[in-house]
Write a protein that holds these residues in place. Structure first.
Motif, PDB file in Angstrom:
ATOM      1  N   PHE A 198       0.819  -1.203   0.000  1.00  0.00           N
ATOM      2  CA  PHE A 198       0.000   0.000   0.000  1.00  0.00           C
ATOM      3  C   PHE A 198       0.855   1.256   0.000  1.00  0.00           C
ATOM      4  O   PHE A 198       1.865   1.344   0.661  1.00  0.00           O
ATOM      5  N   MET A 199       0.374   2.250  -0.744  1.00  0.00           N
ATOM      6  CA  MET A 199       1.045   3.541  -0.798  1.00  0.00           C
ATOM      7  C   MET A 199       0.285   4.506   0.112  1.00  0.00           C
ATOM      8  O   MET A 199      -0.401   5.403  -0.365  1.00  0.00           O
ATOM      9  N   LEU A 200       0.359   4.262   1.401  1.00  0.00           N
ATOM     10  CA  LEU A 200      -0.392   5.089   2.350  1.00  0.00           C
ATOM     11  C   LEU A 200       0.540   5.654   3.410  1.00  0.00           C
ATOM     12  O   LEU A 200       1.608   5.095   3.672  1.00  0.00           O
ATOM     13  N   VAL A 201       0.121   6.774   3.997  1.00  0.00           N
ATOM     14  CA  VAL A 201       0.885   7.355   5.100  1.00  0.00           C
ATOM     15  C   VAL A 201       0.151   6.999   6.395  1.00  0.00           C
ATOM     16  O   VAL A 201      -0.931   7.508   6.656  1.00  0.00           O
ATOM     17  N   PRO A 202       0.735   6.103   7.210  1.00  0.00           N
ATOM     18  CA  PRO A 202       0.022   5.526   8.340  1.00  0.00           C
ATOM     19  C   PRO A 202      -0.532   6.540   9.350  1.00  0.00           C
ATOM     20  O   PRO A 202      -1.644   6.376   9.828  1.00  0.00           O
ATOM     21  N   SER A 203       0.235   7.568   9.702  1.00  0.00           N
ATOM     22  CA  SER A 203      -0.219   8.433  10.793  1.00  0.00           C
ATOM     23  C   SER A 203      -1.246   9.455  10.343  1.00  0.00           C
ATOM     24  O   SER A 203      -1.815  10.161  11.165  1.00  0.00           O
ATOM     25  N   LEU A 204      -1.500   9.549   9.052  1.00  0.00           N
ATOM     26  CA  LEU A 204      -2.504  10.495   8.573  1.00  0.00           C
ATOM     27  C   LEU A 204      -3.883   9.833   8.570  1.00  0.00           C
ATOM     28  O   LEU A 204      -3.999   8.619   8.549  1.00  0.00           O
ATOM     29  N   GLU A 233      -7.031  12.541   4.718  1.00  0.00           N
ATOM     30  CA  GLU A 233      -5.765  13.183   4.329  1.00  0.00           C
ATOM     31  C   GLU A 233      -5.020  12.351   3.298  1.00  0.00           C
ATOM     32  O   GLU A 233      -4.440  12.880   2.349  1.00  0.00           O
ATOM     33  N   GLU A 286      -3.241   4.037  10.286  1.00  0.00           N
ATOM     34  CA  GLU A 286      -2.473   3.024  11.027  1.00  0.00           C
ATOM     35  C   GLU A 286      -3.370   2.176  11.927  1.00  0.00           C
ATOM     36  O   GLU A 286      -2.994   1.096  12.336  1.00  0.00           O
ATOM     37  N   ASP A 287      -4.572   2.677  12.247  1.00  0.00           N
ATOM     38  CA  ASP A 287      -5.478   1.916  13.105  1.00  0.00           C
ATOM     39  C   ASP A 287      -6.373   0.963  12.317  1.00  0.00           C
ATOM     40  O   ASP A 287      -7.165   0.236  12.910  1.00  0.00           O
ATOM     41  N   LEU A 288      -6.271   0.993  10.995  1.00  0.00           N
ATOM     42  CA  LEU A 288      -7.184   0.200  10.175  1.00  0.00           C
ATOM     43  C   LEU A 288      -6.614  -1.186   9.879  1.00  0.00           C
ATOM     44  O   LEU A 288      -5.411  -1.332   9.680  1.00  0.00           O
ATOM     45  N   ASP A 314       2.601 -10.804  11.283  1.00  0.00           N
ATOM     46  CA  ASP A 314       2.498  -9.787  12.335  1.00  0.00           C
ATOM     47  C   ASP A 314       1.077  -9.272  12.482  1.00  0.00           C
ATOM     48  O   ASP A 314       0.667  -8.865  13.554  1.00  0.00           O
ATOM     49  N   THR A 315       0.361  -9.253  11.383  1.00  0.00           N
ATOM     50  CA  THR A 315      -0.991  -8.718  11.447  1.00  0.00           C
ATOM     51  C   THR A 315      -1.998  -9.791  11.833  1.00  0.00           C
ATOM     52  O   THR A 315      -3.193  -9.542  11.853  1.00  0.00           O
ATOM     53  N   GLY A 316      -1.511 -11.007  12.139  1.00  0.00           N
ATOM     54  CA  GLY A 316      -2.390 -12.038  12.644  1.00  0.00           C
ATOM     55  C   GLY A 316      -2.980 -12.950  11.578  1.00  0.00           C
ATOM     56  O   GLY A 316      -3.777 -13.827  11.874  1.00  0.00           O
TER      57      GLY A 316
END
Lengths: 340, 517
Positions: free
Chosen positions: B90-96, B100, B141-143, B269-271
């Motif tokens: 994924f091309m995402l910025v986790p903390s945003l 955003e 990051e919470d998703l 790591d993500t289960g």
């Protein structure tokens, strides 16, 4: 004797002058921390905060002295016109010195970005190189400008004005603590919301944060990563420059070699401790500023001065350890949450 | 008559190292369909999509969108032409926040400041329109992974994508998330969007797609309407060997069990469960092949056995000794050798010399040390002997490994791993990306090791290799063993393909035969 020492410390710390000195001492640390904050948000560890501050401190002094001299011309204190021109000369000198010092730091920030972003040099080594050059280069430049290697006392440089806040200055205790500081102190406090707005509320800030965290993601939606990093480093230099100028043109009107004395690095630690958030960084900067002020004031006691001098740095170390443990816990919690 | 929205005409892409990833590939896609692009690993699917998205430039061929020829030089031009891509990573910025991330690069502004509420509005509009349920204000990051994927799809749609490329979108999803994704994709199709779906999971293609194009070895070898073909027929088009490479070997004579894997479960790591309760054994003097499309748990098995990766349940024993909790050195001292698929990370220290690389697993042993110092003479003798024995082409033993060709680099790895009297060799993609000479040499050495009584676990996505080299064979599919073939020479490519792609599966009893005591 123990009781005597404690009551001495008590007497020294619970004074309005100590409270006021915290504000004074924190100012350059806070500026450096804010400069470091913006750099880190775009993914660059700006280790050159120290050197950038030092160089802008010298530049401010030298330029202000020369501009003042130029405005005064051949007038001597004995001349009739001196009084009238003098005030104008000081104001012009202070303004010119301020601008030159800040500009110098901005240029250094851009230079560091050029090294790290464009030429892909190691950012830590580049930052350390700038610090080393600044340490030696400022002494060299000082010698050229003032003929001295330690202090610029032969240069008649100017300072930024001191501000008395109306009404507040008349309130007992609070007035003594808050009013009557150099303008840079208030400016530093104003810069906190300013940085908050730049980083969290503008689209440039959004891009800076995106680039810092996942440059590929930013690039894939058409953000010019290099441009954003240059912008962020210029901003980092800007705030660092404010810090440098506040050192040599605030409470003192001279430059002395190595006058930053680690304030850039302490600012960098404060930024890390505050996890590069404007509020957290400011709180951490004040914490370190308080220890720094404490170290200054306790030097008059019978406690070994080396011990006192180490307080801010030990506090920094403890702060960083606490922060690391917290981050680790948070990560573990997240992992557990996801593996359910 | 359906309207053709995209035509990639006779695309040829040659990489700088001479590898022909696409040769005269033609892909025609109609408006409003879900088109599957299928093929084995390395068939050229990803390259073709990179060409379409402007990441790679083709040497030959033309791209037409809505009948008009276009030149796509970079991803931005692809987006401008209505092509959007959901990358595997994924091309995402986790903390945003989601909003955003969606508007990044085209931020709405109000009074010079970023207008977050407008960003939320844009996002929610897309969320409602396309029925992709995700909260605009949540932090990325919470998703969970499935939601991150939705954010990626929204990002592409908000930018005006009419053709949406999804590169193996289900590889990271749980079955529930996959089902949800399919509903959403069908909804998108019904609204007139066109979707290119890259996959090698045939059941998913049957369920979701309208038409398909098959790539094999960089060429387009067939297209079909999904409803008209069976999974067997798709599998037949996908899998197939070009040239059959023969390896000279006698029949194996397996003896006692060396490696025993029981009820092994490995989660990410993500289960997400990657390896699901598998059991198998490798015996002295046999090569057990592990076939399967990459990413079905093979790498994790090899890393768990060699101590690089922890595992949740089950046990792994080598000659009766449990490896759980043991350091990598201890496991190696038990006689386990590992040829990793990731040569540059786990295989060699690229900037060190050949000599240093071949002794890196034994430099600490008494025989290579004299008091406090290393025994230079002995080490040099050993490396010279190995360079000669394994035909490593290098100027001298101190030559940095990164200066060698891929084949010679792999020979350095193999020289170290095969010369330590191994009891068990884990060979993961041992000949990937190396020249024919080195490939043949390494395969021959593997057979020799087997003949000397070593147990070999061979993991390979190369059908030729796994079929020719293995004595017996297990096939992995989605973290399970789909089949156990006691005699590898008895199975055809086609049947193997059906097991690999999940079309066919043996009974638990048949699979349980591989768990020898």
């Amino acid at each position: 004797m123990g009781e005597g020492l404690f009551s001495q410390i008590f007497d020294l710390l619970f004074t309005t002058s100590f409270a006021a000195s915290i504000l004074r001492v924190t100012t350059p640390i806070l500026f450096a921390a804010l400069g470091g904050l913006i750099a880190r948000r775009c993914g660059i560890m700006n280790l050159a905060l120290e050197g950038m501050m030092l160089t802008s401190a010298l530049t401010g002094v030298v330029v202000s002295a020369f501009v003042r001299k130029a405005v005064l011309g051949d007038l001597m204190p004995a001349d009739a016109a001196y009084e009238a021109v003098s005030g104008r000369a000081v104001a012009a000198g202070a303004a010119a010195g301020f601008l030159a010092g800040v500009l110098c730091s901005v240029l250094m920030g851009l230079f560091l970005a050029y090294m790290a972003v464009q030429l892909k040099a190691n950012i830590y080594l580049s930052g350390l190189a700038i610090n080393t050059i600044s340490t030696g280069g400022t002494v060299f430049a000082l010698y050229l400008a003032a003929g001295e290697k330690g202090m610029s006392s032969s240069l008649n440089s100017c300072t930024m004005p001191v501000i008395d806040i109306p009404i507040i200055k008349d309130i007992p205790i609070i007035g003594e603590v808050i009013s009557g500081h150099n303008i840079m102190v208030y400016f530093a406090l104003l810069c906190v919301p300013l940085v908050y707005y730049i980083v969290m509320r503008t689209s440039t800030g959004l891009r800076i944060r995106a680039v810092g965290e996942n440059p590929n993601a930013a690039e894939s939606v058409g953000v010019n990563v290099k441009k954003v990093q240059f912008q962020a480093m210029a901003l980092s230099g800007l705030f660092c420059g404010f810090g440098g100028v506040s050192l040599s043109m605030g409470y003192v009107s001279f430059f002395s070699r190595g006058m930053t004395a680690g304030k850039g690095f302490i600012g960098m630690s404060a930024m890390n401790l505050g996890n590069a958030t404007p509020i957290g960084t400011t709180i951490a900067a004040f914490l370190f500023g308080m220890f720094d002020a404490m170290a200054n004031i306790l030097q008059s006691l019978s406690v070994p001065s080396q011990f006192i001098a180490s307080i801010p740095y030990v506090a920094t170390l403890i702060g960083l350890i606490v922060f690391a443990i917290q981050t680790d816990r948070k990560t573990k919690r997240l992992k557990e949450k996801h593996s359910k | 008559m359906p309207e053709e929205i995209l035509l990639m005409d006779k695309i040829t892409k040659v990489y700088p190292n001479g590898f022909v990833a696409n040769k005269d590939v033609t892909l025609s896609i109609n408006k409003g369909e879900i088109h599957a692009l299928v093929g084995e690993n390395g068939a050229g699917k990803s390259t073709l999509m990179k060409v379409l998205f402007g990441i790679e430039q083709p040497e030959e061929g033309k791209i037409y969108i809505k009948g008009k020829e276009v030149k796509i030089n970079n991803p931005l031009e692809a987006i401008a032409n209505g092509v959007g891509m959901v990358h595997q990573h994924f091309m995402l910025v986790p903390s945003l926040t989601v909003a955003e991330n969606v508007v990044l690069g085209m931020e709405p502004k109000k009074n010079g400041l970023f207008d977050f509420e407008e960003a939320v509005r844009i996002t929610e509009e897309a969320v409602n329109k396309y029925n992709l349920k995700v909260s605009a204000r949540a932090k990325v990051e919470d998703l969970p992974v499935g939601f991150k994927q939705k954010v990626e799809i929204i990002k592409a749609l908000v930018r005006g994508a009419e053709i949406l490329i999804l590169d193996e979108p289900t590889a990271v999803l749980t079955p529930q998330e996959t089902a949800e994704l399919f509903v959403e994709l069908k909804h998108l199709r019904d609204q007139g969007h066109t979707i290119v779906f890259i996959s090698h999971k045939l059941n998913e293609i049957k369920e979701l797609c309208d038409r398909l194009t098959v790539l094999r070895l960089g060429k387009s070898v067939g297209k079909a309407i999904v409803a008209d073909v069976t999974e067997q027929e798709i599998s037949k088009m996908m899998v197939g060997r070009d040239v059959v490479l023969k390896v000279e070997k006698t029949k194996a004579e397996p003896k006692e069990t060396v490696l025993k894997v029981r009820d092994l479960r490995i989660a990410s790591d993500t289960g997400r469960t990657i390896v699901d309760n598998i059991s198998f054994s490798v015996r002295k003097g046999e090569i057990l092949g592990v076939a399967g499309v990459e990413g079905n748990g093979q790498s994790q098995i090899s890393e768990a056995i060699t101590g690089l990766l922890g595992f949740q349940n089950g046990s792994i024993t080598v000659n009766g000794v449990d490896v759980k909790g043991k350091s990598i050195r201890r496991i190696r001292e038990m006689g386990v050798s590992h040829v990793s698929e990731d040569r540059m990370t786990y295989g060699v220290a690229a900037t060190s010399g050949v000599k240093d690389n071949v002794i890196s697993d034994r430099y600490y042993k008494k025989e290579f040390n004299k008091g406090l110092l290393m025994d230079k003479k002995k080490i040099e003798d050993l490396s010279d002997r190995l360079i000669k024995e394994f035909l490593i082409k290098c100027d001298d033993r101190d030559r940095a490994v990164k200066m060698l060709s891929g084949g010679n680099m792999q020979k350095v790895v193999v020289a170290r791993e095969f010369s330590n009297n191994p009891k068990l060799v884990i060979a993961n993609q041992p000949t990937r990306g190396i020249d024919v000479g080195a490939t043949e040499f390494i395969r021959k050495r593997l057979v020799e090791l087997r003949d000397e009584g070593t147990a070999v676990l061979l993991i390979s996505a190369d059908l030729n290799e796994v079929l020719e080299l293995s004595d017996s064979l297990i096939v992995m599919n989605e973290g399970h063993i789909a089949a156990y073939i006691p005699d590898a020479s008895s199975i055809s490519d086609m049947e193997l393909g059906e097991y690999m792609l999940g079309v066919k599966k043996q009974t638990p009893e048949e699979i349980a035969r591989v768990a020898y005591d």
